[in-house]
Design a protein around this motif. Structure first.
Motif, PDB file in Angstrom:
ATOM      1  N   VAL A 192       0.842  -1.191   0.000  1.00  0.00           N
ATOM      2  CA  VAL A 192       0.000   0.000   0.000  1.00  0.00           C
ATOM      3  C   VAL A 192       0.884   1.252   0.000  1.00  0.00           C
ATOM      4  O   VAL A 192       1.854   1.342   0.758  1.00  0.00           O
ATOM      5  CB  VAL A 192      -0.924   0.007   1.233  1.00  0.00           C
ATOM      6  CG1 VAL A 192      -1.630   1.358   1.377  1.00  0.00           C
ATOM      7  CG2 VAL A 192      -1.940  -1.111   1.143  1.00  0.00           C
ATOM      8  N   GLY A 193       0.533   2.218  -0.853  1.00  0.00           N
ATOM      9  CA  GLY A 193       1.210   3.508  -0.858  1.00  0.00           C
ATOM     10  C   GLY A 193       2.530   3.539  -1.598  1.00  0.00           C
ATOM     11  O   GLY A 193       3.121   4.609  -1.733  1.00  0.00           O
ATOM     12  N   LEU A 238      -7.286   3.523  -5.420  1.00  0.00           N
ATOM     13  CA  LEU A 238      -5.935   4.000  -5.700  1.00  0.00           C
ATOM     14  C   LEU A 238      -5.685   5.329  -5.004  1.00  0.00           C
ATOM     15  O   LEU A 238      -6.598   6.146  -4.847  1.00  0.00           O
ATOM     16  CB  LEU A 238      -5.742   4.186  -7.212  1.00  0.00           C
ATOM     17  CG  LEU A 238      -5.923   2.960  -8.105  1.00  0.00           C
ATOM     18  CD1 LEU A 238      -5.729   3.366  -9.562  1.00  0.00           C
ATOM     19  CD2 LEU A 238      -4.962   1.850  -7.723  1.00  0.00           C
ATOM     20  N   GLU A 239      -4.438   5.541  -4.644  1.00  0.00           N
ATOM     21  CA  GLU A 239      -4.045   6.868  -4.147  1.00  0.00           C
ATOM     22  C   GLU A 239      -3.944   7.846  -5.297  1.00  0.00           C
ATOM     23  O   GLU A 239      -4.255   9.030  -5.151  1.00  0.00           O
ATOM     24  CB  GLU A 239      -2.698   6.784  -3.415  1.00  0.00           C
ATOM     25  CG  GLU A 239      -2.779   6.123  -2.059  1.00  0.00           C
ATOM     26  CD  GLU A 239      -1.508   6.320  -1.251  1.00  0.00           C
ATOM     27  OE1 GLU A 239      -0.643   7.103  -1.702  1.00  0.00           O
ATOM     28  OE2 GLU A 239      -1.395   5.713  -0.178  1.00  0.00           O
ATOM     29  N   GLU A 240      -3.495   7.365  -6.453  1.00  0.00           N
ATOM     30  CA  GLU A 240      -3.378   8.197  -7.655  1.00  0.00           C
ATOM     31  C   GLU A 240      -3.783   7.355  -8.854  1.00  0.00           C
ATOM     32  O   GLU A 240      -3.671   6.127  -8.832  1.00  0.00           O
ATOM     33  CB  GLU A 240      -1.925   8.666  -7.840  1.00  0.00           C
ATOM     34  CG  GLU A 240      -1.395   9.525  -6.713  1.00  0.00           C
ATOM     35  CD  GLU A 240       0.049   9.940  -6.967  1.00  0.00           C
ATOM     36  OE1 GLU A 240       0.356  10.278  -8.122  1.00  0.00           O
ATOM     37  OE2 GLU A 240       0.843   9.913  -6.024  1.00  0.00           O
ATOM     38  N   PRO A 241      -4.263   7.986  -9.933  1.00  0.00           N
ATOM     39  CA  PRO A 241      -4.575   7.234 -11.155  1.00  0.00           C
ATOM     40  C   PRO A 241      -3.315   6.552 -11.688  1.00  0.00           C
ATOM     41  O   PRO A 241      -2.194   6.965 -11.375  1.00  0.00           O
ATOM     42  CB  PRO A 241      -5.078   8.322 -12.120  1.00  0.00           C
ATOM     43  CG  PRO A 241      -5.466   9.469 -11.250  1.00  0.00           C
ATOM     44  CD  PRO A 241      -4.558   9.421 -10.070  1.00  0.00           C
ATOM     45  N   TYR A 266      -1.612   1.678  -4.963  1.00  0.00           N
ATOM     46  CA  TYR A 266      -2.849   1.210  -4.327  1.00  0.00           C
ATOM     47  C   TYR A 266      -3.051   1.869  -2.961  1.00  0.00           C
ATOM     48  O   TYR A 266      -2.107   2.127  -2.226  1.00  0.00           O
ATOM     49  CB  TYR A 266      -2.817  -0.306  -4.171  1.00  0.00           C
ATOM     50  CG  TYR A 266      -2.963  -1.049  -5.487  1.00  0.00           C
ATOM     51  CD1 TYR A 266      -4.215  -1.379  -5.981  1.00  0.00           C
ATOM     52  CD2 TYR A 266      -1.841  -1.409  -6.231  1.00  0.00           C
ATOM     53  CE1 TYR A 266      -4.358  -2.055  -7.181  1.00  0.00           C
ATOM     54  CE2 TYR A 266      -1.973  -2.085  -7.433  1.00  0.00           C
ATOM     55  CZ  TYR A 266      -3.236  -2.406  -7.910  1.00  0.00           C
ATOM     56  OH  TYR A 266      -3.370  -3.071  -9.100  1.00  0.00           O
ATOM     57  N   LYS A 267      -4.321   2.060  -2.628  1.00  0.00           N
ATOM     58  CA  LYS A 267      -4.686   2.741  -1.390  1.00  0.00           C
ATOM     59  C   LYS A 267      -4.980   1.761  -0.257  1.00  0.00           C
ATOM     60  O   LYS A 267      -4.826   2.090   0.924  1.00  0.00           O
ATOM     61  CB  LYS A 267      -5.919   3.617  -1.659  1.00  0.00           C
ATOM     62  CG  LYS A 267      -6.306   4.547  -0.536  1.00  0.00           C
ATOM     63  CD  LYS A 267      -7.460   5.425  -1.004  1.00  0.00           C
ATOM     64  CE  LYS A 267      -7.861   6.431   0.075  1.00  0.00           C
ATOM     65  NZ  LYS A 267      -8.958   7.318  -0.399  1.00  0.00           N
ATOM     66  N   ARG A 268      -5.417   0.552  -0.626  1.00  0.00           N
ATOM     67  CA  ARG A 268      -5.790  -0.439   0.383  1.00  0.00           C
ATOM     68  C   ARG A 268      -5.163  -1.790   0.051  1.00  0.00           C
ATOM     69  O   ARG A 268      -4.920  -2.117  -1.108  1.00  0.00           O
ATOM     70  CB  ARG A 268      -7.313  -0.605   0.447  1.00  0.00           C
ATOM     71  CG  ARG A 268      -8.068   0.643   0.858  1.00  0.00           C
ATOM     72  CD  ARG A 268      -9.536   0.323   1.124  1.00  0.00           C
ATOM     73  NE  ARG A 268     -10.290   1.525   1.457  1.00  0.00           N
ATOM     74  CZ  ARG A 268     -10.957   2.246   0.572  1.00  0.00           C
ATOM     75  NH1 ARG A 268     -10.959   1.906  -0.698  1.00  0.00           N
ATOM     76  NH2 ARG A 268     -11.615   3.316   0.954  1.00  0.00           N
TER      77      ARG A 268
END
Length: 316
Positions: A192-193, A238-241, A266-268
């Motif tokens: 993640v991140g 997502l954190e960003e596209p 990815y955000k999760r």
């Protein structure tokens, strides 16, 4: 008339009639399968090139290449021989066929006689691409032969095969490789991140050539080149596209800057059930035939990615 001639031509091919030279028989022959008879001639268009090998042709939706067309078939002498062969078989079916066979033959001679002094394959016969659509086109198109002459006209949709038609046929025979995806970190496991790098193997251009052997003017070449990549994460948060480069997605190399590659952040966490990631690669297609615009190709591949949380230990 076409079905009648088909039956007669089939009988001709099964008889002992061998006095005419081989050129009198249309390339279709007479196998008795309802299609390969003398009135029907085999497709002379040939396909070659690196993009015509392996896999299934990549044909875009709403792309409609020619399915049947007239191709160069006979000289004046060969046309006479073909007509003589049909007449011979027809007249031997029974007394009632004598006059129809004679009238048909004389009509053919009257049509072709003005071209007796011309050279080359000036009489063109209808053929098809071997598909159900091609057979429907063949059966619904009349006449099944025409006089074209030494310099065929280039008229759109006239069914006389020309370089434009051949470019479309070449496009219909283009095969494209599926994208080869390489994920970094390796093993399809990331966090993640952090940037999950998506590399797509670089592919060489592919070409397809469609041509009629022996006729230099009946030639077309297309070239397909990979141009862009689309990354789809199938609804994952997502954190960003997705970050995608216009020129493609190079495989990750140690020390590579994030601006020089393609990645997803990815955000999760995927929580034991991997995320699916799909790469779609677009190929632009060009041709040597002026005025012809061909649709691009599009191929996709999918893989899975496990996304974990970054764990940290705190010591007091």
């Amino acid at each position: 008339m076409r079905r009648l001639l088909a039956a007669i031509a089939l009988i001709t091919s099964m008889s002992a009639w061998t006095a005419l030279p081989a050129s009198a028989a249309a390339p279709g022959g007479g196998s008795g399968d309802g299609k390969n008879f003398d009135v029907y001639v085999k497709n002379l268009v040939r396909i070659k090139g690196s993009g015509a090998k392996g896999g299934k042709p990549n044909i875009p939706v709403n792309f409609d290449p020619p399915h049947c067309w007239y191709q160069p078939q006979y000289t004046y002498a060969e046309m006479r021989q073909w007509a003589e062969r049909i007449r011979f078989a027809w007249m031997h079916q029974g007394p009632e066929d004598q006059k129809p066979a004679h009238d048909w033959y004389e009509d053919i001679l009257e049509q072709i006689r003005p071209h007796a002094a011309e050279t080359g394959k000036i009489f063109w016969f209808l053929t098809d691409d071997g598909t159900p659509a091609g057979w429907d086109c063949y059966m619904s198109t009349d006449p099944f032969w025409i006089y074209v002459g030494p310099r065929p006209p280039a008229i759109p949709n006239d069914k006389i095969i020309d370089p434009t038609d051949l470019a479309l046929i070449a496009r219909a025979n283009l095969t494209l490789p599926d994208p080869v995806i390489r994920i970094n970190p390796p093993g399809g496991r990331s966090f993640v991140g952090l940037e999950t790098w998506v590399g797509v193997q670089r592919q060489a251009p592919r070409d397809v050539i469609a041509f009629v052997p022996g006729f230099p003017g009946l030639f077309a070449r297309i070239v397909a080149r990979p141009t862009k990549v689309l990354i789809d994460v199938h609804g994952a948060a997502l954190e960003e596209p997705p970050h995608v480069l216009a020129g493609g997605c190079p495989t990750y190399r140690r020390g590579m800057d994030v601006s020089n590659g393609c990645w997803v952040k990815y955000k999760r966490a995927s929580l034991g059930s991997p995320y699916q990631l799909t790469v779609t690669q677009t190929w632009d297609v060009t041709t040597n035939v002026a005025g012809v615009n061909l649709p691009p190709g599009s191929v996709s591949s999918s893989t899975t990615v496990m996304i974990d949380e970054i764990q940290s230990n705190v010591t007091r």
